[in-house]
Design a protein around this motif. Structure first.
Motif, PDB file in Angstrom:
ATOM      1  N   HIS A 198       0.822  -1.209   0.085  1.00 35.93           N
ATOM      2  CA  HIS A 198       0.033  -0.151   0.068  1.00 35.93           C
ATOM      3  C   HIS A 198       1.051   1.286  -0.149  1.00 35.93           C
ATOM      4  CE1 HIS A 198      -3.299  -2.755   0.732  1.00 35.93           C
ATOM      5  NE2 HIS A 198      -2.688  -3.110   1.945  1.00 35.93           N
ATOM      6  N   VAL A 199       1.986   1.285   0.667  1.00 38.10           N
ATOM      7  CA  VAL A 199       2.691   2.512   0.758  1.00 38.10           C
ATOM      8  C   VAL A 199       3.491   2.556  -0.602  1.00 38.10           C
ATOM      9  CG1 VAL A 199       5.018   3.162   1.771  1.00 38.10           C
ATOM     10  CG2 VAL A 199       3.133   2.107   3.272  1.00 38.10           C
ATOM     11  N   VAL A 200       4.051   1.497  -1.267  1.00 39.49           N
ATOM     12  CA  VAL A 200       4.714   1.478  -2.373  1.00 39.49           C
ATOM     13  C   VAL A 200       3.672   1.984  -3.361  1.00 39.49           C
ATOM     14  CG1 VAL A 200       6.063   0.172  -4.289  1.00 39.49           C
ATOM     15  CG2 VAL A 200       6.436  -0.271  -1.893  1.00 39.49           C
ATOM     16  N   PHE A 201       2.395   1.578  -3.321  1.00 44.01           N
ATOM     17  CA  PHE A 201       1.409   2.114  -4.503  1.00 44.01           C
ATOM     18  C   PHE A 201       1.199   3.513  -4.230  1.00 44.01           C
ATOM     19  CE2 PHE A 201      -3.129   3.053  -5.158  1.00 44.01           C
ATOM     20  CZ  PHE A 201      -3.251   2.802  -6.671  1.00 44.01           C
ATOM     21  N   TRP A 212      13.613  -2.298  -4.945  1.00 42.80           N
ATOM     22  CA  TRP A 212      14.156  -3.171  -3.971  1.00 42.80           C
ATOM     23  C   TRP A 212      13.327  -3.000  -2.432  1.00 42.80           C
ATOM     24  CZ3 TRP A 212      19.894  -1.653  -2.508  1.00 42.80           C
ATOM     25  CH2 TRP A 212      20.426  -2.764  -1.614  1.00 42.80           C
ATOM     26  N   MET A 213      12.776  -1.987  -2.126  1.00 41.32           N
ATOM     27  CA  MET A 213      12.069  -1.725  -1.038  1.00 41.32           C
ATOM     28  C   MET A 213      10.863  -2.462  -1.115  1.00 41.32           C
ATOM     29  SD  MET A 213       9.937   1.963  -0.057  1.00 41.32           S
ATOM     30  CE  MET A 213      11.463   3.011  -0.161  1.00 41.32           C
ATOM     31  N   ALA A 216      15.885 -10.053   0.848  1.00 43.92           N
ATOM     32  CA  ALA A 216      16.252 -10.083   2.184  1.00 43.92           C
ATOM     33  C   ALA A 216      16.825  -8.777   2.496  1.00 43.92           C
ATOM     34  CB  ALA A 216      17.295 -11.012   2.616  1.00 43.92           C
ATOM     35  N   ALA A 217      16.411  -7.850   3.686  1.00 47.35           N
ATOM     36  CA  ALA A 217      16.767  -6.499   4.098  1.00 47.35           C
ATOM     37  C   ALA A 217      18.445  -6.542   4.193  1.00 47.35           C
ATOM     38  CB  ALA A 217      16.208  -6.056   5.371  1.00 47.35           C
ATOM     39  N   THR A 218      18.994  -8.016   4.343  1.00 44.68           N
ATOM     40  CA  THR A 218      20.400  -7.787   4.633  1.00 44.68           C
ATOM     41  C   THR A 218      21.246  -8.002   3.183  1.00 44.68           C
ATOM     42  OG1 THR A 218      20.314 -10.295   4.874  1.00 44.68           O
ATOM     43  CG2 THR A 218      20.130  -8.947   6.658  1.00 44.68           C
TER      44      THR A 218
END
Length: 336
Positions: free
Chosen positions: A84-87, A204-205, A214-216
């Motif tokens: 939702h944030v990305v949209f 990427w987010m 993965a965040a790493t």
């Protein structure tokens, strides 16, 4: 299984939206790369867009993904990012790009995207979910990049005027028609290197938020990198003709020597920002450099009224795209 499929389709749709934004970034900001070289008559419009698109893509092999890392992990807390944030972020950025492109206003696709991320994140979790360091660094360069472009463009113009003081105007014009190919190529390289990475960062987010990365991870998947550089190059080839006229002729009249100095000053600014991992506006940068070149002739050579309109667009970019992003975030909760 059904939930996974729906989730995957949402991710695919958002990736396509991100690439659409990247394409729009290319045609919206194509003017930044080609306005001076077209306006001075060094290249024809079709030649210029192909030339710029080539260097947009070649940037893939030159610059480290530090800007992508800033956008992907350094603007908001990764824990609050979801589809939702990305949209919302993408809708805010795309809306502002369309409005400013339609009216021929050179605004920042980069800051529209940052504003979109900020608006959607604040709409979900409040301002505490933002990463202050990344936001402050980006906001600071709203002012630093055009000032640095102005300084380097005017400094280049003064230096060239002194070096060529004994050369005839026709000889100077002939030299700089060739040299402007180098400066336009360098600027397009910087444009691709900084701007394509912003879309890489938001993809990427998204991939981290949905568990597809993965965040790493040290870098995003190669398909995302190649797709984003291809999309911005394709958008540049499509061109942003409405904005070319504003950038190339309405702010100040440019000759090949002025075009070379503006592009070189702008390119140096973009190279520095990209090396530091700072998402900057190519529009702000080249506008500052063009104004710097024009101001070395005389203050009246710059049409300050046009420059003032552009500055107002810069001021409204982040809040306007943030507002639309917050509304789009709420809307997406109803449909996803």
């Amino acid at each position: 299984m059904a939930t996974v499929q729906v989730g995957l389709w949402v991710v695919v749709v958002l990736v396509v939206m991100a690439l659409l934004f990247d394409f729009m970034n290319g045609f919206h900001d194509a003017a930044n790369s080609i306005a001076t070289v077209v306006s001075t008559g060094v290249l024809k419009p079709v030649q210029a867009v192909v030339f710029a698109a080539l260097f947009n893509f070649v940037a893939l092999f030159i610059f480290h993904l530090s800007v992508a890392a800033t956008v992907g992990k350094g603007i908001a807390d990764p824990g609050v990012i979801d589809v939702h944030v990305v949209f919302g972020a993408l809708m805010g950025a795309i809306f502002w790009n369309l409005v400013t492109w339609y009216y021929g206003i050179p605004s920042s696709s980069s800051h529209a995207l940052i504003g979109g991320i900020v608006g959607a994140v604040v709409g979900k979790a409040g301002s505490g979910a933002l990463v202050a360091g990344g936001i402050l660094k980006t906001v600071a360069f709203i002012f630093v990049s055009p000032i640095l472009g102005f300084f380097l463009g005017s400094l280049m113009m003064v230096a060239v005027a002194w070096i060529c003081r004994r050369a005839t105007p026709s000889k100077v014009d002939r030299w700089f028609r060739r040299l402007q190919l180098l400066s336009a190529g360098a600027y397009s390289l910087g444009h691709g290197g900084n701007d394509a990475q912003k879309t890489i960062g938001i993809i990427w987010m998204l991939l981290i938020a949905t568990g597809h990365a993965a965040a790493t991870d040290a870098s995003p998947p190669m398909w995302a990198i190649v797709s984003c550089y291809s999309a911005i190059a394709g958008g540049t080839m499509f061109g942003g003709w409405r904005i070319v006229k504003t950038m190339g002729q309405k702010i100040t009249k440019l000759k090949p020597v002025g075009g070379f100095c503006a592009e070189t000053g702008g390119a140096l600014t973009l190279f520095l920002a990209t090396a530091l991992g700072i998402p900057v506006s190519t529009t702000h940068t080249i506008t500052g450099a063009i104004v710097g070149v024009g101001s070395t002739q005389r203050a009246s050579a710059v049409r300050w009224g046009v420059a003032g309109t552009i500055i107002w667009a810069w001021i409204f970019t982040i809040p306007a795209s943030a507002f639309v992003a917050a509304v789009a975030y709420w809307f997406s909760l109803q449909i996803f």
